[in-house]
Design a protein around this motif. Structure first.
Motif, PDB file in Angstrom:
ATOM      1  N   ALA A 156      51.244 -55.777  19.884  1.00 41.36           N
ATOM      2  CA  ALA A 156      50.955 -55.271  21.204  1.00 41.36           C
ATOM      3  C   ALA A 156      50.265 -56.535  22.012  1.00 41.36           C
ATOM      4  O   ALA A 156      50.028 -56.286  23.206  1.00 41.36           O
ATOM      5  CB  ALA A 156      49.701 -54.521  20.881  1.00 41.36           C
ATOM      6  N   GLY A 157      50.558 -57.652  21.375  1.00 40.08           N
ATOM      7  CA  GLY A 157      49.998 -58.833  22.565  1.00 40.08           C
ATOM      8  C   GLY A 157      48.994 -59.366  22.092  1.00 40.08           C
ATOM      9  O   GLY A 157      48.469 -60.289  22.732  1.00 40.08           O
ATOM     10  N   ALA A 158      48.078 -59.217  21.404  1.00 40.15           N
ATOM     11  CA  ALA A 158      46.754 -59.492  20.800  1.00 40.15           C
ATOM     12  C   ALA A 158      46.823 -60.825  20.086  1.00 40.15           C
ATOM     13  O   ALA A 158      47.775 -60.827  19.570  1.00 40.15           O
ATOM     14  CB  ALA A 158      45.986 -58.497  20.425  1.00 40.15           C
ATOM     15  N   LEU A 191      51.363 -41.700  24.927  1.00 42.61           N
ATOM     16  CA  LEU A 191      51.965 -42.364  26.210  1.00 42.61           C
ATOM     17  C   LEU A 191      51.693 -43.751  26.483  1.00 42.61           C
ATOM     18  O   LEU A 191      52.617 -44.619  26.739  1.00 42.61           O
ATOM     19  CB  LEU A 191      52.053 -41.571  27.490  1.00 42.61           C
ATOM     20  CG  LEU A 191      52.782 -40.033  27.290  1.00 42.61           C
ATOM     21  CD1 LEU A 191      52.668 -39.353  28.810  1.00 42.61           C
ATOM     22  CD2 LEU A 191      54.087 -40.403  26.980  1.00 42.61           C
ATOM     23  N   ALA A 192      50.373 -43.980  26.378  1.00 39.62           N
ATOM     24  CA  ALA A 192      49.805 -45.384  26.629  1.00 39.62           C
ATOM     25  C   ALA A 192      50.166 -46.432  25.576  1.00 39.62           C
ATOM     26  O   ALA A 192      50.836 -47.493  25.991  1.00 39.62           O
ATOM     27  CB  ALA A 192      48.213 -45.547  26.983  1.00 39.62           C
ATOM     28  N   ALA A 193      50.235 -45.895  24.417  1.00 40.40           N
ATOM     29  CA  ALA A 193      50.474 -46.763  23.138  1.00 40.40           C
ATOM     30  C   ALA A 193      52.119 -47.266  23.356  1.00 40.40           C
ATOM     31  O   ALA A 193      52.699 -48.220  22.827  1.00 40.40           O
ATOM     32  CB  ALA A 193      50.037 -46.490  21.837  1.00 40.40           C
ATOM     33  N   PHE A 194      52.827 -45.879  23.504  1.00 38.64           N
ATOM     34  CA  PHE A 194      54.311 -46.229  23.579  1.00 38.64           C
ATOM     35  C   PHE A 194      54.678 -47.260  24.992  1.00 38.64           C
ATOM     36  O   PHE A 194      55.567 -48.043  24.550  1.00 38.64           O
ATOM     37  CB  PHE A 194      55.007 -44.971  24.089  1.00 38.64           C
ATOM     38  CG  PHE A 194      56.493 -44.878  24.483  1.00 38.64           C
ATOM     39  CD1 PHE A 194      57.317 -44.696  23.136  1.00 38.64           C
ATOM     40  CD2 PHE A 194      57.003 -45.141  25.617  1.00 38.64           C
ATOM     41  CE1 PHE A 194      58.763 -44.840  23.397  1.00 38.64           C
ATOM     42  CE2 PHE A 194      58.576 -45.305  25.634  1.00 38.64           C
ATOM     43  CZ  PHE A 194      59.176 -44.988  24.408  1.00 38.64           C
ATOM     44  N   LEU A 201      57.602 -50.006  25.587  1.00 36.11           N
ATOM     45  CA  LEU A 201      58.385 -50.138  26.880  1.00 36.11           C
ATOM     46  C   LEU A 201      58.685 -51.673  27.302  1.00 36.11           C
ATOM     47  O   LEU A 201      59.905 -51.700  27.639  1.00 36.11           O
ATOM     48  CB  LEU A 201      57.409 -49.420  27.800  1.00 36.11           C
ATOM     49  CG  LEU A 201      58.088 -49.507  29.294  1.00 36.11           C
ATOM     50  CD1 LEU A 201      59.313 -48.334  29.007  1.00 36.11           C
ATOM     51  CD2 LEU A 201      57.071 -48.796  30.295  1.00 36.11           C
ATOM     52  N   PRO A 202      57.932 -52.685  26.879  1.00 37.77           N
ATOM     53  CA  PRO A 202      58.539 -53.959  27.116  1.00 37.77           C
ATOM     54  C   PRO A 202      60.077 -54.400  26.514  1.00 37.77           C
ATOM     55  O   PRO A 202      60.709 -54.884  27.198  1.00 37.77           O
ATOM     56  CB  PRO A 202      57.474 -54.907  26.540  1.00 37.77           C
ATOM     57  CG  PRO A 202      56.114 -53.962  26.734  1.00 37.77           C
ATOM     58  CD  PRO A 202      56.662 -52.631  26.366  1.00 37.77           C
ATOM     59  N   GLU A 203      59.906 -53.727  25.444  1.00 34.67           N
ATOM     60  CA  GLU A 203      61.374 -54.102  24.634  1.00 34.67           C
ATOM     61  C   GLU A 203      62.447 -53.182  25.241  1.00 34.67           C
ATOM     62  O   GLU A 203      63.651 -53.832  25.427  1.00 34.67           O
ATOM     63  CB  GLU A 203      61.302 -53.867  23.154  1.00 34.67           C
ATOM     64  CG  GLU A 203      62.732 -54.040  22.268  1.00 34.67           C
ATOM     65  CD  GLU A 203      62.470 -53.706  20.905  1.00 34.67           C
ATOM     66  OE1 GLU A 203      63.412 -53.907  20.099  1.00 34.67           O
ATOM     67  OE2 GLU A 203      61.486 -53.427  20.515  1.00 34.67           O
ATOM     68  N   ARG A 204      62.041 -52.166  25.504  1.00 34.65           N
ATOM     69  CA  ARG A 204      63.334 -51.141  26.216  1.00 34.65           C
ATOM     70  C   ARG A 204      63.628 -51.858  27.634  1.00 34.65           C
ATOM     71  O   ARG A 204      64.799 -51.521  28.012  1.00 34.65           O
ATOM     72  CB  ARG A 204      62.750 -49.690  26.440  1.00 34.65           C
ATOM     73  CG  ARG A 204      62.264 -48.946  25.002  1.00 34.65           C
ATOM     74  CD  ARG A 204      63.647 -48.675  24.339  1.00 34.65           C
ATOM     75  NE  ARG A 204      63.301 -48.064  22.976  1.00 34.65           N
ATOM     76  CZ  ARG A 204      63.010 -46.792  23.024  1.00 34.65           C
ATOM     77  NH1 ARG A 204      62.853 -45.939  23.798  1.00 34.65           N
ATOM     78  NH2 ARG A 204      62.506 -46.274  21.563  1.00 34.65           N
ATOM     79  N   GLY A 214      53.046 -53.743  29.396  1.00 39.75           N
ATOM     80  CA  GLY A 214      51.941 -52.929  28.895  1.00 39.75           C
ATOM     81  C   GLY A 214      50.839 -52.283  29.643  1.00 39.75           C
ATOM     82  O   GLY A 214      50.249 -51.190  29.557  1.00 39.75           O
ATOM     83  N   TRP A 215      50.211 -53.244  30.313  1.00 41.71           N
ATOM     84  CA  TRP A 215      49.083 -52.990  31.111  1.00 41.71           C
ATOM     85  C   TRP A 215      49.441 -52.254  32.110  1.00 41.71           C
ATOM     86  O   TRP A 215      48.609 -51.250  32.761  1.00 41.71           O
ATOM     87  CB  TRP A 215      48.338 -54.653  31.620  1.00 41.71           C
ATOM     88  CG  TRP A 215      47.574 -54.943  30.628  1.00 41.71           C
ATOM     89  CD1 TRP A 215      47.597 -56.175  30.157  1.00 41.71           C
ATOM     90  CD2 TRP A 215      46.019 -54.493  30.313  1.00 41.71           C
ATOM     91  NE1 TRP A 215      46.319 -56.518  29.257  1.00 41.71           N
ATOM     92  CE2 TRP A 215      45.827 -55.424  29.516  1.00 41.71           C
ATOM     93  CE3 TRP A 215      45.588 -53.671  30.980  1.00 41.71           C
ATOM     94  CZ2 TRP A 215      44.381 -55.247  28.891  1.00 41.71           C
ATOM     95  CZ3 TRP A 215      44.241 -53.091  29.945  1.00 41.71           C
ATOM     96  CH2 TRP A 215      43.750 -53.977  29.158  1.00 41.71           C
ATOM     97  N   ALA A 216      50.648 -52.282  32.952  1.00 41.27           N
ATOM     98  CA  ALA A 216      51.047 -51.399  33.891  1.00 41.27           C
ATOM     99  C   ALA A 216      51.067 -50.017  33.376  1.00 41.27           C
ATOM    100  O   ALA A 216      50.996 -49.077  34.234  1.00 41.27           O
ATOM    101  CB  ALA A 216      52.394 -51.934  34.587  1.00 41.27           C
TER     102      ALA A 216
END
Length: 296
Positions: free
Chosen positions: A61-63, A249-252, A257-260, A273-275
């Motif tokens: 998740a980027g943490a 949806l937020a977790a998706f 989404l970044p990879e897609r 992710g933040w967007a």
């Protein structure tokens, strides 16, 4: 006879002669300013520079991995919910469940001012959108939500990171309120952290799928809770479903989404992710605003 040249001095302590030097930059340094390295010893400046250039290990998740091992946000949310419940219980002067299965918390001024009533939100009481998510009708209502938050939060907060975790919690809460605004009656009152907790249910399910782990237990848990929501009268089905959809949806958006979208760097992935989380929150607020306008 030629005089012997003076001994070199430490670059950080000019008053200290030394015969040692950094094996990386070659500058003279005293023992206090040197650190053991895989080859030789490095001065503290080179060690610091090397640490800046080392890429931090991050979760999916980027943490930053290991940085958020203790779920402090989860603990803080539980304390906040319990504290607000204690205030409303004290104000209501009634800690015992009545025959209707709930405590008469409407005699509490805080409960009365914060409980989610669509007609009241349309009159400008927007504090109810967030405040209602920290209210509970009784000790059983509070205990069930806090137990679920404690179980899910300890697992979900470290890989997401504290800020992302809190953002998904709040967005799920707002989306749950938006669903209540749309699908419940104008004078129907709703309270509880269930919308936010359901959002965490959806988020941890997406995380398990992203990590290619078995998510069957979460699917079963969500199914059981939805069955209870539909079976027991007076539960906020809209709030539960709204929170569940938003958290999922937020977790998706955070994990897939970044990879897609072909994000080329960690910074780009985090921005996407933040967007995604912000977009879900904004859409929820727009829905609330539109519904509030139609009720005026």
């Amino acid at each position: 006879m030629n005089p012997q040249p003076p001994a070199p001095t430490c670059v950080r302590h000019p008053d200290r002669p030394t015969g040692l030097a950094c094996t990386r930059c070659g500058r003279p340094a005293c023992p206090e300013c040197l650190r053991p390295a895989s080859v030789g010893q490095h001065c503290v400046d080179c060690v610091r520079e090397g640490q800046r250039g080392t890429r931090q290990v991050r979760t999916v998740a980027g943490a930053v991995a290991g940085k958020t091992a203790a779920p402090y946000v989860t603990y803080a949310l539980i304390v906040l919910n319990v504290a607000i419940y204690a205030i409303t219980a004290w104000q209501s002067k009634n800690l015992v469940d009545n025959a209707q299965g709930g405590t008469n918390f409407f005699t509490s001024r805080l409960f009365y001012d914060w409980v989610l009533v669509p007609a009241a939100v349309s009159n400008g009481d927007w504090i109810r959108v967030i405040g209602s998510g920290f209210l509970h009708y009784g000790p059983i209502h509070l205990a069930l939500n806090m137990f679920a938050l404690w179980i899910i939060g300890r697992t979900l907060e470290p890989p997401l990171g504290r800020l992302r975790y809190l953002a998904i919690y709040l967005v799920s809460m707002i989306a749950g309120a938006a669903a209540c605004m749309v699908f419940q009656g104008p004078l129907e009152a709703t309270a509880g952290a269930s919308g936010a907790v359901y959002g965490l249910f959806g988020a941890i399910t997406v995380l398990l799928l992203r990590l290619r782990q078995n998510a069957n237990q979460m699917f079963i848990l969500i199914g059981i809770n939805l069955f209870i929501s539909f079976s027991i009268p007076h539960l906020s089905i809209a709030g539960h479903l709204g929170g569940l959809v938003a958290g999922t949806l937020a977790a998706f958006g955070l994990l897939y989404l970044p990879e897609r979208l072909g994000a080329k760097s960690q910074e780009a992935a985090r921005s996407i992710g933040w967007a995604s989380i912000a977009a879900i929150g904004l859409i929820s607020l727009v829905i609330i605003a539109v519904r509030a306008i139609t009720l005026t």
